[in-house]
Design a protein around this motif. Structure first.
Motif, mmCIF file in Angstrom:
data_model
loop_
_atom_site.group_PDB
_atom_site.id
_atom_site.type_symbol
_atom_site.label_atom_id
_atom_site.label_comp_id
_atom_site.label_asym_id
_atom_site.label_seq_id
_atom_site.Cartn_x
_atom_site.Cartn_y
_atom_site.Cartn_z
ATOM 1 N N ALA A 1 0.659 -1.468 0.273
ATOM 2 C CA ALA A 1 -0.653 0.559 0.274
ATOM 3 C C ALA A 1 0.609 1.818 -0.362
ATOM 4 C CB ALA A 1 -0.983 -0.015 1.029
ATOM 5 N N ARG A 2 1.930 0.791 1.149
ATOM 6 C CA ARG A 2 2.993 2.103 0.804
ATOM 7 C C ARG A 2 3.731 2.819 -0.236
ATOM 8 N NH1 ARG A 2 4.167 0.342 6.224
ATOM 9 N NH2 ARG A 2 6.444 -0.200 4.959
ATOM 10 N N ARG A 3 3.210 1.637 -1.651
ATOM 11 C CA ARG A 3 4.293 0.904 -2.547
ATOM 12 C C ARG A 3 3.664 2.129 -4.259
ATOM 13 N NH1 ARG A 3 9.733 0.052 -3.133
ATOM 14 N NH2 ARG A 3 11.055 -0.304 -0.947
ATOM 15 N N ARG A 4 1.751 1.715 -3.713
ATOM 16 C CA ARG A 4 0.868 1.764 -4.970
ATOM 17 C C ARG A 4 0.820 3.764 -5.127
ATOM 18 N NH1 ARG A 4 -2.135 -2.264 -1.356
ATOM 19 N NH2 ARG A 4 -2.010 -3.981 -2.209
ATOM 20 N N PRO A 5 0.846 3.787 -6.705
ATOM 21 C CA PRO A 5 0.782 5.072 -7.313
ATOM 22 C C PRO A 5 -1.003 5.609 -5.642
ATOM 23 C CG PRO A 5 0.485 3.578 -8.460
ATOM 24 C CD PRO A 5 0.343 2.885 -7.461
ATOM 25 N N ALA A 6 -1.056 6.655 -5.818
ATOM 26 C CA ALA A 6 -2.111 7.955 -5.143
ATOM 27 C C ALA A 6 -3.125 7.304 -5.809
ATOM 28 C CB ALA A 6 -1.563 8.975 -4.673
ATOM 29 N N ASP A 7 -3.435 6.981 -7.117
ATOM 30 C CA ASP A 7 -4.678 7.120 -7.405
ATOM 31 C C ASP A 7 -4.968 5.940 -8.048
ATOM 32 O OD1 ASP A 7 -2.809 6.744 -9.427
ATOM 33 O OD2 ASP A 7 -3.534 7.401 -11.523
ATOM 34 N N ALA A 8 -4.182 4.494 -7.125
ATOM 35 C CA ALA A 8 -4.871 3.377 -7.596
ATOM 36 C C ALA A 8 -5.914 2.938 -6.753
ATOM 37 C CB ALA A 8 -3.797 2.629 -6.396
ATOM 38 N N ARG A 9 -7.353 2.489 -6.872
ATOM 39 C CA ARG A 9 -7.933 1.975 -6.887
ATOM 40 C C ARG A 9 -8.741 0.368 -7.120
ATOM 41 N NH1 ARG A 9 -9.418 3.395 -11.986
ATOM 42 N NH2 ARG A 9 -10.551 2.754 -13.461
ATOM 43 N N ILE A 10 -9.587 0.089 -6.068
ATOM 44 C CA ILE A 10 -10.257 -1.383 -6.353
ATOM 45 C C ILE A 10 -11.221 -1.385 -7.023
ATOM 46 C CG2 ILE A 10 -10.478 -3.397 -4.905
ATOM 47 C CD1 ILE A 10 -8.062 -2.061 -3.649
ATOM 48 N N ARG A 11 -11.835 -1.763 -7.507
ATOM 49 C CA ARG A 11 -13.108 -1.659 -8.173
ATOM 50 C C ARG A 11 -13.986 -3.496 -8.010
ATOM 51 N NH1 ARG A 11 -16.483 0.924 -11.347
ATOM 52 N NH2 ARG A 11 -15.187 2.929 -12.053
ATOM 53 N N ILE A 12 -15.243 -2.859 -7.743
ATOM 54 C CA ILE A 12 -15.729 -4.348 -7.382
ATOM 55 C C ILE A 12 -17.192 -4.473 -7.596
ATOM 56 C CG2 ILE A 12 -16.045 -6.090 -5.270
ATOM 57 C CD1 ILE A 12 -14.228 -5.653 -3.471
ATOM 58 N N ARG A 13 -17.780 -4.539 -8.819
ATOM 59 C CA ARG A 13 -18.606 -4.378 -9.218
ATOM 60 C C ARG A 13 -18.947 -2.671 -9.281
ATOM 61 N NH1 ARG A 13 -22.624 -8.761 -6.706
ATOM 62 N NH2 ARG A 13 -21.699 -10.871 -7.574
ATOM 63 N N ASP A 14 -20.309 -2.097 -8.861
ATOM 64 C CA ASP A 14 -20.364 -0.786 -8.715
ATOM 65 C C ASP A 14 -19.513 0.264 -7.861
ATOM 66 O OD1 ASP A 14 -21.893 -1.359 -6.482
ATOM 67 O OD2 ASP A 14 -23.431 -0.786 -7.574
ATOM 68 N N VAL A 15 -18.462 -0.241 -6.955
ATOM 69 C CA VAL A 15 -18.206 0.633 -5.798
ATOM 70 C C VAL A 15 -16.622 0.181 -6.377
ATOM 71 C CG1 VAL A 15 -17.143 -0.148 -3.363
ATOM 72 C CG2 VAL A 15 -19.825 -1.195 -4.257
ATOM 73 N N GLU A 16 -15.983 1.432 -5.729
ATOM 74 C CA GLU A 16 -14.951 2.011 -6.166
ATOM 75 C C GLU A 16 -14.272 2.025 -4.506
ATOM 76 O OE1 GLU A 16 -13.580 4.396 -10.082
ATOM 77 O OE2 GLU A 16 -15.557 4.540 -9.105
ATOM 78 N N ILE A 17 -12.923 1.285 -4.872
ATOM 79 C CA ILE A 17 -12.150 1.566 -2.853
ATOM 80 C C ILE A 17 -11.001 2.107 -3.407
ATOM 81 C CG2 ILE A 17 -11.438 0.694 -1.234
ATOM 82 C CD1 ILE A 17 -13.256 -1.493 -2.103
ATOM 83 N N GLY B 1 -22.097 -6.496 8.870
ATOM 84 C CA GLY B 1 -23.842 -6.140 8.302
ATOM 85 C C GLY B 1 -23.518 -4.924 7.866
ATOM 86 N N ARG B 2 -22.919 -4.161 8.506
ATOM 87 C CA ARG B 2 -22.938 -2.783 7.703
ATOM 88 C C ARG B 2 -22.378 -2.246 6.476
ATOM 89 N NH1 ARG B 2 -22.585 -1.316 13.617
ATOM 90 N NH2 ARG B 2 -20.682 -1.385 13.710
ATOM 91 N N ILE B 3 -21.426 -3.196 6.441
ATOM 92 C CA ILE B 3 -20.488 -2.810 5.084
ATOM 93 C C ILE B 3 -21.823 -3.340 4.204
ATOM 94 C CG2 ILE B 3 -18.638 -3.754 3.949
ATOM 95 C CD1 ILE B 3 -16.665 -4.020 6.776
ATOM 96 N N ARG B 4 -22.090 -4.790 4.132
ATOM 97 C CA ARG B 4 -22.379 -5.267 4.127
ATOM 98 C C ARG B 4 -24.312 -4.475 3.190
ATOM 99 N NH1 ARG B 4 -23.469 -11.105 5.662
ATOM 100 N NH2 ARG B 4 -22.193 -12.502 4.636
ATOM 101 N N LYS B 5 -24.603 -3.830 4.174
ATOM 102 C CA LYS B 5 -26.299 -3.152 3.940
ATOM 103 C C LYS B 5 -25.642 -0.718 2.885
ATOM 104 C CE LYS B 5 -29.289 -0.738 6.284
ATOM 105 N NZ LYS B 5 -30.588 0.067 7.729
ATOM 106 N N LYS B 6 -24.128 -1.328 3.335
ATOM 107 C CA LYS B 6 -23.709 0.198 2.540
ATOM 108 C C LYS B 6 -23.783 0.421 1.450
ATOM 109 C CE LYS B 6 -22.805 2.533 7.250
ATOM 110 N NZ LYS B 6 -21.318 3.572 7.396
ATOM 111 N N LEU B 7 -22.859 -1.189 0.542
ATOM 112 C CA LEU B 7 -21.939 -0.992 -0.659
ATOM 113 C C LEU B 7 -22.981 -2.483 -1.459
ATOM 114 C CD1 LEU B 7 -18.472 -1.423 0.495
ATOM 115 C CD2 LEU B 7 -19.967 0.525 0.033
#
Length: 230
Positions: free
Chosen positions: A118-134, A195-201
């Motif tokens: 994580a310390r070495r990833r580009p600042a704009d690195a993102r993870i996409r899971i279906r319609d969710v971007e992290i 449970g809260r993560i599932r509901k929110k995402l």
């Protein structure tokens, strides 16, 4: 494309165990059992994101191997039975990113690897899971382009699943990794956060319940990182 992890460990069982867990977590692993062989192989292929290295190796020990790995920009995590203070200080001052003493917990090793990456990833690195971007660096989550607020521990819990895709995580493991080994809490604390993560995402079918065990994030849930398939 998966991040590649170099595993340099002369004990077959430990090397195999680390590589197996790395593969399950979504990484590619390359094992070596001899320090000199690993050093010679680096000249031809050094496109690794991280190296897990034992100190006491045949051919060339971990301390001697460290500068060669750093020359290629490969961050090193020492994983060794040498737990004395002098060895730790030597390894860390020579440039190792982390130093873990055997025996070790596999989940802890995976978390340490993730922190180094994580310390070495580009600042704009993102993870996409279906319609969710992290966005790990920003600790931000978007769903359909709209920001979703996750509490700090909810975000950390989500990242534990993301970095351990296809791996069943027990409630006790999650409690230990997220709240610390000294946390005197109930396993329902984990259930509430999940449970809260599932509901929110909308992750009801992404983070699966494993009966009498815990939870697992399905790797076939359309996960992408940095815009490329994982």
């Amino acid at each position: 494309m998966s991040e590649r992890i170099l595993v340099i460990e002369d004990e077959d069982a430990i090397n195999d165990l680390i590589c197996m867990n790395l593969e399950v977590a979504g990484y590619e692993s390359q094992p070596f059992f001899d320090g000199k062989e690993a050093w010679e192989a680096l000249a031809a292929d050094h496109s690794y994101s991280c190296a897990v290295v034992d100190v006491m190796l045949p051919g060339l020990d971990g301390f001697a191997l460290l500068p060669h790995l750093r020359e290629y920009g490969i961050p090193v995590i020492f994983l060794t039975a040498k737990g004395d203070v002098n060895s730790k200080v030597r390894g860390l001052t020579a440039g190792a990113e982390d130093y873990i003493v055997k025996p070790f917990e596999m989940l802890e090793l995976l978390v340490r690897i993730d922190k180094v990456l994580a310390r070495r990833r580009p600042a704009d690195a993102r993870i996409r899971i279906r319609d969710v971007e992290i966005f790990p660096e920003e600790r931000k989550v978007l769903k359909n382009g709209c920001e979703v607020y996750l509490k700090p521990m909810e975000f950390d819990c989500l990242m534990m699943f993301v970095r351990n895709r296809n791996k069943a995580l027990t409630r006790s493991q999650l409690l230990s990794a997220l709240w610390g080994v000294a946390f005197d809490g109930e396993t329902r604390t984990v259930d509430a956060h999940v449970g809260r993560i599932r509901k929110k995402l909308g992750f009801q079918d992404v983070i699966r319940t494993i009966p009498r065990v815990g939870y697992r994030m399905e790797a076939d849930a359309g996960t992408q990182e940095g815009g490329q398939d994982r």
